[in-house]
Write a protein that holds these residues in place. Structure first.
Motif, PDB file in Angstrom:
ATOM      1  N   GLY A 288     -73.984  -1.181  12.025  1.00  0.00           N
ATOM      2  CA  GLY A 288     -74.226  -2.498  11.450  1.00  0.00           C
ATOM      3  C   GLY A 288     -74.602  -2.500   9.978  1.00  0.00           C
ATOM      4  O   GLY A 288     -74.996  -3.532   9.439  1.00  0.00           O
TER       5      GLY A 288
ATOM      6  N   ASP B 144     -68.371  -9.094  14.679  1.00  0.00           N
ATOM      7  CA  ASP B 144     -69.478  -8.148  14.523  1.00  0.00           C
ATOM      8  C   ASP B 144     -69.008  -6.721  14.269  1.00  0.00           C
ATOM      9  O   ASP B 144     -69.576  -6.008  13.456  1.00  0.00           O
ATOM     10  CB  ASP B 144     -70.352  -8.203  15.783  1.00  0.00           C
ATOM     11  CG  ASP B 144     -71.744  -7.677  15.549  1.00  0.00           C
ATOM     12  OD1 ASP B 144     -72.250  -7.842  14.421  1.00  0.00           O
ATOM     13  OD2 ASP B 144     -72.319  -7.083  16.466  1.00  0.00           O
ATOM     14  N   THR B 145     -67.939  -6.293  14.958  1.00  0.00           N
ATOM     15  CA  THR B 145     -67.503  -4.904  14.821  1.00  0.00           C
ATOM     16  C   THR B 145     -66.148  -4.758  14.144  1.00  0.00           C
ATOM     17  O   THR B 145     -65.649  -3.647  13.996  1.00  0.00           O
ATOM     18  CB  THR B 145     -67.426  -4.217  16.206  1.00  0.00           C
ATOM     19  OG1 THR B 145     -66.527  -4.973  17.021  1.00  0.00           O
ATOM     20  CG2 THR B 145     -68.790  -4.144  16.854  1.00  0.00           C
TER      21      THR B 145
END
Length: 97
Positions: free
Chosen positions: A45, A72-73
């Protein structure tokens, strides 16, 4: 879909992120999204944290006003920013490249 769209209380950005860059910067339009280079690697992250930090400074809003909505990824992300108008966001982004 626009690169920047108005939402209640702020704007939504559709982003394409390039991690492990030499510096953090807005590059410009890229396949219907806004391309941003981020220096951090895409590990644990780190790139997301650095992206939020960069957007906070760039748009002059607190980090708590920025939410990663989607991606998010992945490299393609959707980010909501509260406390800035569509007009102001367009001006700042356009002046960056």
């Amino acid at each position: 879909m626009s690169v920047i769209e108005e939402i209640k209380g702020g704007v939504r950005l559709h982003l394409f992120i390039q991690p492990k860059s030499s510096k953090n910067q807005i590059v410009g339009p890229h396949n219907g999204m806004l391309k941003i280079k981020i220096a951090a690697p895409p590990v644990d992250g780190e790139a997301n944290s650095e992206l939020i930090e960069y957007l906070s400074k760039f748009f002059k809003v607190p980090k708590r006003n920025i939410a990663l909505v989607k991606g998010d990824t992945g490299r393609q992300k959707t980010v909501d920013i509260e406390g800035i108008t569509l007009n102001d966001a367009h001006k700042l982004v356009t002046a960056a490249f």
